[in-house]
Design an enzyme around this catalytic site. Sequence first.
Site, PDB file in Angstrom:
ATOM      1  N   LYS A  97      47.769  41.949  33.641  1.00 36.21           N
ATOM      2  CA  LYS A  97      48.299  41.891  35.011  1.00 36.21           C
ATOM      3  C   LYS A  97      47.962  40.559  35.672  1.00 36.21           C
ATOM      4  O   LYS A  97      48.831  39.863  36.210  1.00 36.21           O
ATOM      5  CB  LYS A  97      47.725  43.041  35.849  1.00 36.21           C
ATOM      6  CG  LYS A  97      48.072  42.952  37.337  1.00 36.21           C
ATOM      7  CD  LYS A  97      47.430  44.058  38.139  1.00 36.21           C
ATOM      8  CE  LYS A  97      46.030  43.711  38.576  1.00 36.21           C
ATOM      9  NZ  LYS A  97      45.951  43.233  39.969  1.00 36.21           N
TER      10      LYS A  97
ATOM     11  N   CYS B 235      43.201  44.490  47.705  1.00 38.85           N
ATOM     12  CA  CYS B 235      42.144  45.510  47.731  1.00 38.85           C
ATOM     13  C   CYS B 235      41.071  45.174  48.767  1.00 38.85           C
ATOM     14  O   CYS B 235      40.747  44.015  48.995  1.00 38.85           O
ATOM     15  CB  CYS B 235      41.469  45.613  46.361  1.00 38.85           C
ATOM     16  SG  CYS B 235      42.449  46.475  45.132  1.00 38.85           S
TER      17      CYS B 235
ATOM     18  N   PRO C 252      38.220  35.107  50.884  1.00 42.09           N
ATOM     19  CA  PRO C 252      39.030  34.142  51.623  1.00 42.09           C
ATOM     20  C   PRO C 252      39.796  33.204  50.691  1.00 42.09           C
ATOM     21  O   PRO C 252      39.479  33.082  49.515  1.00 42.09           O
ATOM     22  CB  PRO C 252      37.989  33.373  52.435  1.00 42.09           C
ATOM     23  CG  PRO C 252      36.739  33.474  51.637  1.00 42.09           C
ATOM     24  CD  PRO C 252      36.776  34.821  50.990  1.00 42.09           C
TER      25      PRO C 252
ATOM     26  N   LEU D 206      39.278  28.067  49.409  1.00 34.41           N
ATOM     27  CA  LEU D 206      39.211  27.162  48.265  1.00 34.41           C
ATOM     28  C   LEU D 206      40.600  26.757  47.795  1.00 34.41           C
ATOM     29  O   LEU D 206      40.801  25.619  47.337  1.00 34.41           O
ATOM     30  CB  LEU D 206      38.422  27.793  47.115  1.00 34.41           C
ATOM     31  CG  LEU D 206      36.946  28.095  47.389  1.00 34.41           C
ATOM     32  CD1 LEU D 206      36.255  28.580  46.119  1.00 34.41           C
ATOM     33  CD2 LEU D 206      36.219  26.876  47.943  1.00 34.41           C
TER      34      LEU D 206
ATOM     35  N   ARG E 235      48.828  49.790  40.489  1.00 36.61           N
ATOM     36  CA  ARG E 235      48.837  48.329  40.611  1.00 36.61           C
ATOM     37  C   ARG E 235      48.307  47.654  39.347  1.00 36.61           C
ATOM     38  O   ARG E 235      48.610  46.490  39.095  1.00 36.61           O
ATOM     39  CB  ARG E 235      47.997  47.879  41.814  1.00 36.61           C
ATOM     40  CG  ARG E 235      48.584  48.257  43.161  1.00 36.61           C
ATOM     41  CD  ARG E 235      47.761  47.683  44.310  1.00 36.61           C
ATOM     42  NE  ARG E 235      47.482  46.280  44.060  1.00 36.61           N
ATOM     43  CZ  ARG E 235      46.259  45.740  44.084  1.00 36.61           C
ATOM     44  NH1 ARG E 235      45.215  46.482  44.338  1.00 36.61           N
ATOM     45  NH2 ARG E 235      46.084  44.468  43.838  1.00 36.61           N
TER      46      ARG E 235
END
Length: 424
Positions: A22, A118, A124, A127, A401
């Site tokens: 995935k 999730c 965040p 980067l 998912r």
Amino acid sequence: MDSILVTGNGPLNGQIAIAGAKNACLTLMPATLLTEEPLTLTNAPRLSDIRTMTVLLQSLGAEVSALQDGKVLAMSSHDINNHVAEYDIVRKMRASILVLGPMLARDGHAVVSLPGGCAIGARPVDLHLKALEALGAELELKEGYVHAKAPGGRLKGGVIEFPFVSVGATENALLAAVLAKGTTTIKNAAREPEIVDLVECLRKMGAHIEGEGSDTILIEGVDRLNGATHPVVTDRIELGTYMLAPAICGGEVELLGGRRSLIGAFVEKLEEAGVTVEDTENGLRVARNNGRVRAVDVTTEPFPGFPTDLQAQMMALLCTAEGTSVLEEKIFENRFMHAPELIRMGANIDVSGGTAKVTGTEKLKGAPVMATDLRASVSLILAGLAAEGETTVSRVYHLDRGYEHVVRKLSGVGAKIERIKGDG
């Protein structure tokens, strides 16, 4: 809302075919935005996240067709007529941010919503943005969207040094740097198999890249990329998950397509716990034939360390081990949300910050439990396979998912498992 009903019924035996990864496929799909020529991915997994990325790419003007029952993705981005990745799509999945680098690299501008995904910590995208700024991008955050442009219409090579390893940021940097003018150096790059797989695909498309699999990657930008056909690498997280099924239930299962090199640190912990892992002509064979497993300590780390995406599943196994195990989560905060659900099944777990102490019990008890995220959902199914009585796992939309045909694959090796259709 659907649920999964699991009834513990002893050892498992047989074969399970492992799908394409995935996380690799979600990274490879945005690469279509880098070229006007067709990009075809084979061995694609059939998952809701792949469908979400398909919808996102189509919203930008890409053509995406799922062929051969979804195992082949035929893509073409000869006409990118929209450079805005809308919140309604992006919010469903963090990997959506990976369209930012390619759009910026190809056309010099992009607007992308900040992503969702999730609920396992802040995660965040700083980067990602710093990497693109190192390539000359001008970025502005407005009303939840990243507005990005490349002065003069093209990114420029630069030095990107990550303060800590980030798989997603390394991927976005690679996708952006391949069309930048000049040389780019990525320092403290992620080394995951999914990164190597992306580089192999980009190289087939004509990119000039060296150093994948190490912590320093060099990219010499090119003016254009061509199309290609590329097989998605085996899903190492699905592989590890299904290796745990015979480990927790007993029996012997062969994982078709599995490779030890994909999850070496995980295999070492399984063997330390007393599980047998053998290489076969077609994959890996896992067996547990004698008594309970032994307690082991686990610390999650970036590749080649123990994967954070297998921590929840490993905890399910250790709930049944002899002795006390300590699991330390160093990648994501809030990633022990499955612990209270396992406790409902009789597990003995004490969580303190980023550490969980698990004292094994001889037998778990079936109970109604609730999935809190993708990997937690399958950890509860594994626990249910080893428990006395029935376990009902609700909120299994998380499961869709990341795992295709869970019920079919596990029932094929003797598990008593079924999907219960809900009202909604």
